[in-house]
Design an enzyme around this catalytic site. Sequence first.
Site, PDB file in Angstrom:
ATOM      1  N   LEU A   1       0.820  -1.213   0.000  1.00  0.00           N
ATOM      2  CA  LEU A   1       0.000   0.000   0.000  1.00  0.00           C
ATOM      3  C   LEU A   1       0.849   1.256   0.000  1.00  0.00           C
ATOM      4  CD1 LEU A   1      -2.764  -0.999   2.585  1.00  0.00           C
ATOM      5  CD2 LEU A   1      -2.916  -1.004   0.096  1.00  0.00           C
ATOM      6  N   GLY A   2       2.062   1.197   0.569  1.00  0.00           N
ATOM      7  CA  GLY A   2       2.919   2.366   0.621  1.00  0.00           C
ATOM      8  C   GLY A   2       4.046   2.171   1.607  1.00  0.00           C
TER       9      GLY A   2
ATOM     10  N   GLY B 155       6.364   4.207   4.755  1.00  0.00           N
ATOM     11  CA  GLY B 155       6.374   5.309   5.698  1.00  0.00           C
ATOM     12  C   GLY B 155       7.714   5.440   6.379  1.00  0.00           C
TER      13      GLY B 155
ATOM     14  N   PHE C 114       8.596   4.425   9.204  1.00  0.00           N
ATOM     15  CA  PHE C 114       8.997   3.325  10.081  1.00  0.00           C
ATOM     16  C   PHE C 114       8.899   1.957   9.413  1.00  0.00           C
ATOM     17  CE2 PHE C 114       7.093   6.778  12.500  1.00  0.00           C
ATOM     18  CZ  PHE C 114       8.130   7.125  13.342  1.00  0.00           C
ATOM     19  N   GLY C 115       8.516   1.917   8.141  1.00  0.00           N
ATOM     20  CA  GLY C 115       8.423   0.620   7.485  1.00  0.00           C
ATOM     21  C   GLY C 115       7.485   0.673   6.296  1.00  0.00           C
TER      22      GLY C 115
ATOM     23  N   VAL D 107       3.880  -0.695   4.343  1.00  0.00           N
ATOM     24  CA  VAL D 107       2.510  -1.068   4.679  1.00  0.00           C
ATOM     25  C   VAL D 107       1.953  -1.976   3.594  1.00  0.00           C
ATOM     26  CG1 VAL D 107       0.203  -0.226   5.264  1.00  0.00           C
ATOM     27  CG2 VAL D 107       2.215   1.141   5.839  1.00  0.00           C
TER      28      VAL D 107
ATOM     29  N   LYS E 151       1.674  -2.854   8.926  1.00  0.00           N
ATOM     30  CA  LYS E 151       2.925  -2.098   8.775  1.00  0.00           C
ATOM     31  C   LYS E 151       4.071  -2.974   9.272  1.00  0.00           C
ATOM     32  CE  LYS E 151       3.342   2.383   9.548  1.00  0.00           C
ATOM     33  NZ  LYS E 151       4.095   2.975   8.436  1.00  0.00           N
TER      34      LYS E 151
ATOM     35  N   ASP F 125       5.432  13.107  13.321  1.00  0.00           N
ATOM     36  CA  ASP F 125       5.485  12.936  11.864  1.00  0.00           C
ATOM     37  C   ASP F 125       4.132  13.281  11.240  1.00  0.00           C
ATOM     38  OD1 ASP F 125       6.698  12.424   9.467  1.00  0.00           O
ATOM     39  OD2 ASP F 125       6.530  10.250   9.592  1.00  0.00           O
TER      40      ASP F 125
END
Length: 826
Positions: A509-510, A512, A514-515, A517, A531, A632
């Site tokens: 999905l994307g 970020g 921190f990791g 998703v 995530k 964030d």
Amino acid sequence: MLLLVFLLFSSLQLSTTKAIDTLALGQSLPWNETLVSEGGNFELGFFSPGNSGKHYVGIWYKKISKQTVVWVANREHPIVKPWTSRFMLSIHGELLLLTTPSDTLLWSSNASSRSPPSTTVATLQDDGNLVVRRSNATSSSGNVAWQSFDHPTDTWLPGARLGYDKGAGVHSFLTSWTDTENPAPGAFTMEIDTRGQPRFDLFAAAAGADRQQYWTTGLWDGEIFANVPEMRSGYFAGFPYAPNGSVNFFTYRDRTTMMGVGNFMLDVNGQMRRRQWGETAGKWIMFCSEPHDTCDVYGSCGPFGLCSNTTSPACQCPAGFAPRSEQEWKLGNTASGCERRSLLECPKDGFLELPHAVQLPTGSSEAAWVRNGRDCERSCLKDCSCTAYVYDGTKCSMWKSELVNLRALSTDDQGGNPGIAGAVLHLRVARSEVPASSHTHSWKKSMAILGVVVAAVVVLLASLVIGVSMAVLLRKRRGKGKVTAVQGSLLLFDYNAVRTATRNFSEKLGSGSFGTVYRGTLPDATPVAVKKLDGFRQGEKQFRAEVVTLGVIQHVNLVRLRGFCSEGNKRALVYDYMANGSLDSYLFKTGKSAASDAKVLSWGQRYTVALGVARGLAYLHEKCRECIIHCDIKPENILLDDEMGAKLADFGMAKLVGHDFSRVLTTMRGTLGYLAPEWLAGAPVTAKADVYSFGLLLFEIVSGRRNNAPTEKGGYGTYFPVHAAVCLHGGDTVRLLDERVAKDADMKELERVCRVACWCIQDEEGDRPTMGLVVQQLEGVADVALPPIPSRLYMLATANAGAGGGAQDEFYSENSTSSILAEGEE
């Protein structure tokens, strides 16, 4: 001559220190001075409850040795440095509490007038009422512009009206303090009947559910309330008016000549207390409390808390549990309840019997017909969401949520409730919390007899069946993994379960901060977003503890955390899936292929999103037991649900800090372009860093473009917040608006959003508002003054004008920002 000079000096001293009871237009009350009513009964000024270190403006009894506060102005916005604040009657006739140097509004009476008479004053009366009058008249209520009696906190004073007057726009009700050192609105309220009945009801706020009514005064018969026989004629005088439902209120008078000072007070534990001050005893003497039994207050002991009217204190935690907040319990607020001392490891858990017969908890339960208590235990044990069970001899009742209103019953209670007398509640706890002696003798005997009778017949078949079943289960578990309940509705996934849910991380999905998703599906077909975390170096125990803390946080504007995985360095968080994706895809154009009209948010939707994000942040900063700084804030971390409602994602990824913000955060890194100046300087970071990022986000919501997006001709052009601040001061905010929503935008809302945004990005933390105040400003409850242009942005704009944009490009280039971060970290 010296004697005359001394006497003159003394008279001047006396005249300057004489107590006052009135503020004139434009007059401020210094933080170390007070107003004293004419007869000396009440005093108004700054106070600090207990050892909290926080200050408020309030009214208390002047002649009582123990400071007893009866009214508080800034309940939700405490002051840490009172000398930086001032309480005043503005030139518009409005009472204000402001902090300097930016004059940030902490509280307002909201009773301003463009041209108030010059005789308008604010007076502290001898009945404890703070009144703003538009003339010097003292008897005509028509001259009262505002009075504290219409806005009580937790105390009802003699002469004050409690109820509503729709014509006058008054709705007065009591709300308890959060605890004895925190006057913020607590969990309990006392309100008059909204249908016009002459009675009062007590309510408790219920997490995730409608509030619960737990007591009523009964109807007023002209002398007493039906459920308050302690009242007598002359002690309380009520005047209900409800001919058409537009007016319904009560007031009362006290027999002061006989009983001294008295009032009604809604205590932090939810009881309404009628009390009198005992001068000889030097303390408040209780006349009566309603409801009489503390355990009748809904949720007074919180989830899993056990209430008993035979113990002191009334609230206790069962074996295997401990208070969720020791500090709150010490201060009289037990509504946070209890939590298990050890994490569950379903299905390896056990059960503890409560030592006394209990009133069964509120909330729905599931019933099953079983052969015996052992089968009932097994049914609950294999269901990881089951928190407790009761076996009454024929029926097995199971609960699948936190238990509220657990109450130990006395012998008399059991006698009056024969159906409850034999109900033994078994609470689910970790196996380590179950003592070896907890297995009852009857169960041992039953199992022994059962073993003797059937052993010879079924042992061979059972071994065969068990062997085959275990082989099948092990094979399935290896393939699909295991999911267990940890606390409440929070689930623990093993890594195989995460891989199965995400189909081996096949649908991304994307990415970020921190990791990465991925989309996933739970065994019950519920869609989720997983995530997969990178670079977390916390120990597993600390990681689990912090995630469990986040799991209990639920708010309509926060993405719900459903569960997590923690196997060595394999860690993941499982969230609700948001079908409409993230905010950035609805705001920003992507080169030639601009977002379609269907994906462009209207102005109304944008304003709702901004308000939703503000509410979510305010909850994280001010409503959680531990303040959570997001660190964030950006459009990619704002997800939209099926109704385009905003939900903030990735909250709690930064370290938790206390409410007083004394602990600081220096290791997390946000996203370039949304960082507050303190990040770049390597200075300690507080919740005001989120406020700064939120201000930048507001500008992007208004403009529909990145703040530092390149222009069509290339280069960075003017940094948008600089442009916005200049336009705001020039009264030309319409130039800032995304042309795609210009036709349907509300210009007043647009200016309000831009003003709030500019206040949020002030250079100094102290000049930025709190998120709680931001919510009030966006809701239109609090005014927003014209903010100054932040000095750093002003210098940036000047440098850009002189250098043709080069200085700006250098300042906001990725390399230079990374260098600043590296230096700060070093």
